[in-house]
Design an enzyme around this catalytic site. Structure first.
Site, PDB file in Angstrom:
ATOM      1  N   PHE A  54      37.470  42.608  51.171  1.00 17.01           N
ATOM      2  CA  PHE A  54      37.897  41.345  50.576  1.00 17.01           C
ATOM      3  C   PHE A  54      37.702  40.227  51.604  1.00 17.01           C
ATOM      4  O   PHE A  54      38.150  40.344  52.747  1.00 17.01           O
ATOM      5  CB  PHE A  54      39.368  41.455  50.161  1.00 17.01           C
ATOM      6  CG  PHE A  54      39.831  40.313  49.310  1.00 17.01           C
ATOM      7  CD1 PHE A  54      39.467  40.222  47.980  1.00 17.01           C
ATOM      8  CD2 PHE A  54      40.630  39.322  49.839  1.00 17.01           C
ATOM      9  CE1 PHE A  54      39.900  39.164  47.185  1.00 17.01           C
ATOM     10  CE2 PHE A  54      41.069  38.251  49.052  1.00 17.01           C
ATOM     11  CZ  PHE A  54      40.697  38.178  47.728  1.00 17.01           C
ATOM     12  N   LYS A  56      50.354  41.429  43.012  1.00 21.52           N
ATOM     13  CA  LYS A  56      49.419  42.160  42.142  1.00 21.52           C
ATOM     14  C   LYS A  56      50.183  43.252  41.392  1.00 21.52           C
ATOM     15  O   LYS A  56      51.026  42.939  40.566  1.00 21.52           O
ATOM     16  CB  LYS A  56      48.264  42.680  42.983  1.00 21.52           C
ATOM     17  CG  LYS A  56      47.409  41.527  43.514  1.00 21.52           C
ATOM     18  CD  LYS A  56      46.335  41.950  44.479  1.00 21.52           C
ATOM     19  CE  LYS A  56      45.537  40.717  44.888  1.00 21.52           C
ATOM     20  NZ  LYS A  56      44.762  40.930  46.125  1.00 21.52           N
ATOM     21  N   ARG A 109      36.018  42.396  35.499  1.00 22.36           N
ATOM     22  CA  ARG A 109      37.030  43.290  36.082  1.00 22.36           C
ATOM     23  C   ARG A 109      38.230  43.433  35.145  1.00 22.36           C
ATOM     24  O   ARG A 109      38.761  42.438  34.657  1.00 22.36           O
ATOM     25  CB  ARG A 109      37.461  42.714  37.430  1.00 22.36           C
ATOM     26  CG  ARG A 109      38.351  43.624  38.231  1.00 22.36           C
ATOM     27  CD  ARG A 109      38.562  43.070  39.606  1.00 22.36           C
ATOM     28  NE  ARG A 109      39.361  41.844  39.574  1.00 22.36           N
ATOM     29  CZ  ARG A 109      40.015  41.358  40.639  1.00 22.36           C
ATOM     30  NH1 ARG A 109      39.921  41.977  41.810  1.00 22.36           N
ATOM     31  NH2 ARG A 109      40.723  40.258  40.541  1.00 22.36           N
TER      32      ARG A 109
HETATM   33  C1  PLP Z   1      44.557  39.879  46.923  1.00 21.77           C
HETATM   34  C2  PLP Z   1      44.126  40.266  48.275  1.00 21.77           C
HETATM   35  C3  PLP Z   1      44.495  39.511  49.377  1.00 21.77           C
HETATM   36  C4  PLP Z   1      45.275  38.245  49.162  1.00 21.77           C
HETATM   37  O1  PLP Z   1      45.517  37.544  50.311  1.00 21.77           O
HETATM   38  P1  PLP Z   1      46.479  36.271  50.266  1.00 21.77           P
HETATM   39  O2  PLP Z   1      46.765  36.013  51.660  1.00 21.77           O
HETATM   40  O3  PLP Z   1      47.668  36.652  49.428  1.00 21.77           O
HETATM   41  O4  PLP Z   1      45.760  35.173  49.586  1.00 21.77           O
HETATM   42  C5  PLP Z   1      44.092  39.940  50.625  1.00 21.77           C
HETATM   43  N1  PLP Z   1      43.379  41.069  50.778  1.00 21.77           N
HETATM   44  C6  PLP Z   1      43.009  41.820  49.715  1.00 21.77           C
HETATM   45  C7  PLP Z   1      42.220  43.061  49.910  1.00 21.77           C
HETATM   46  C8  PLP Z   1      43.362  41.438  48.437  1.00 21.77           C
HETATM   47  O5  PLP Z   1      42.991  42.157  47.382  1.00 21.77           O
END
Ligand code: PLP
Length: 413
Positions: A127, A224, A372
């Protein structure tokens, strides 16, 4: 002959041992929600908890609530509850900050634990925010460390004596593919490297066993599958064995051993609180805490079983009902290799997702071409999967997705 009928699925919903949990959420009428992997819905208990926190704790008891209502320990208490969902001890988890900020703190701490090893290893499918945070840290440290990216399948071979930390997201946000946490952690340890697992798409989606995998460090998301609310605090995990030597650079007063001594010099707390920085957003944290209380009533093995059934059903129906419309299932067919989402590839993915949302099948799009669908067993019904695929088929057959307005890109996809 179709593999199943809608009536078969209504029967399965009636027999579903998790069905009572749907009523624990506010679910708008007529919505088929396939985005609980990105923003979980509102638990009814959260409404009541936040209302009380605002009116009684903040409104009436004011600053005394830090002691009287335990606000000061809430990051630790909520973290201790999350620990039960991820196979950790209560004194190893803290609910605080965002996932991004927690990545920064833990990567920086890992570098300090690993002198002489300059490489942070990750994969090109990770991510982006996790990678961006490391890039920011690399810039700050002026070239002393580097981020090295390899393909998802090549991680294990790429770990060597220069690797300080392997940083991975257990479930790929775009494909739903799941890394083998125990195997990769073991490979990293054999080479003297530590591992940081991002559990954002895992926590609340299936049972996690950080102790079983001998994990070092982890972070995860609160909004989530945990249903903590928009922008809910995230969490971090530091294995007990690393806590003594653990130092993170965002050394704010609430990570101090005695914040209310107001010493001029930072002295880290003796426990997981040393990973805390400043004051947590109490109202959001209370929302997360309420949502975790609900999760703790649930048998995560039952959640996993139903998640696999829902995702297998989704893929089978796509194969059967949407054949010839240009979709490819990119999520692994083997249940052990996936998390709790199904992703489809289609060159017109964006307008198709908009057309689905217009028909109240809420799902999302991830560039360049991924549709998704999150599968969330606590409030999703088997018949919902049937109905969503039927609507998708109708949109494809009628060409309804071609409508001009579905092409226009919003800020959030
Ligand atoms: C959703 C997600 C985040 C979110 O990061 P924020 O700091 O809350 O914006 C980070 N890493 C992964 C793998 C995610 O899926």
């Amino acid at each position: 002959m179709p593999i199943l009928t809608r009536d078969d699925l209504l029967d399965r919903d009636r027999e579903d041992p998790l069905q009572r949990f749907r009523d624990a959420f506010v679910m708008p009428e007529g919505v088929l929600y396939f985005d609980g992997n990105s923003l979980g819905p509102l638990p009814k208990a959260t409404l009541e908890r936040i209302d009380r926190a605002i009116r009684q704790e903040w409104g009436r008891d004011l600053i005394q609530s830090w002691n009287a209502h335990g606000w000061i320990d809430l990051s630790v208490r909520t973290g201790g509850k999350i620990a039960r969902l991820i196979g950790a001890s209560p004194d190893e988890v803290l609910a605080c900050d965002s996932t991004s900020v927690n990545v920064f703190k833990l990567v920086a701490a890992a570098i300090r634990l690993q002198p002489g090893r300059p490489v942070i290893l990750s994969d090109t499918e990770n991510f982006p925010t996790d990678l961006y945070m490391v890039q920011g840290l690399c810039g700050l440290l002026g070239g002393a460390i580097e981020l090295r990216l390899v393909k998802e399948a090549e991680i294990e071979q790429a770990i060597d004596s220069t690797t300080a930390l392997v940083m991975l997201t257990q479930v790929n946000y775009r494909s739903g593919r799941r890394h083998d946490m125990a195997a990769i952690t073991a490979a990293a340890h054999r080479a003297g490297a530590l591992v940081l697992w991002d559990l954002s798409h895992s926590t609340g989606a299936f049972p996690i066993d950080l102790h079983g995998a001998n994990a070092d460090l982890a972070v995860g998301c609160g909004y989530k599958y945990l249903n903590g609310g928009p922008g809910a605090p995230a969490f971090l995990y530091v294995a007990k064995r690393h806590q003594h030597a653990f130092r993170q650079p965002l050394s704010g007063w609430l990570g101090h051993d005695s914040p209310f001594m107001f010493d001029l010099d930072y002295r880290p707390a003796q426990d997981i609180r040393r990973a805390q920085s400043g004051t947590p957003p109490i109202l959001s944290l209370i929302g997360l805490d309420a949502a975790i209380d609900l999760m703790l009533e649930v048998d995560m093995n039952a959640v996993r079983r139903k998640s696999i059934e829902l995702s297998s059903l989704f893929m089978a129906l796509i194969d059967e009902q949407c054949d010839g419309h240009g979709f490819t299932v990119v999520t692994p067919r083997e249940p052990e290799q996936r998390g709790s989402q199904v992703c489809l590839r289609h060159s017109e993915g964006y307008p198709i997702v908009q057309a689905l949302c217009a028909r109240r099948v809420i799902c999302d799009f991830r560039a360049a071409d991924i549709l998704r669908f999150g599968l969330t067993p606590l409030y999703m019904r088997f018949a919902d999967v049937w109905d969503a695929v039927a609507i998708l088929r109708e949109i494809m057959q009628s060409g309804g997705w071609r409508q001009e307005s579905f092409q226009k890109r919003a800020a959030v996809t």
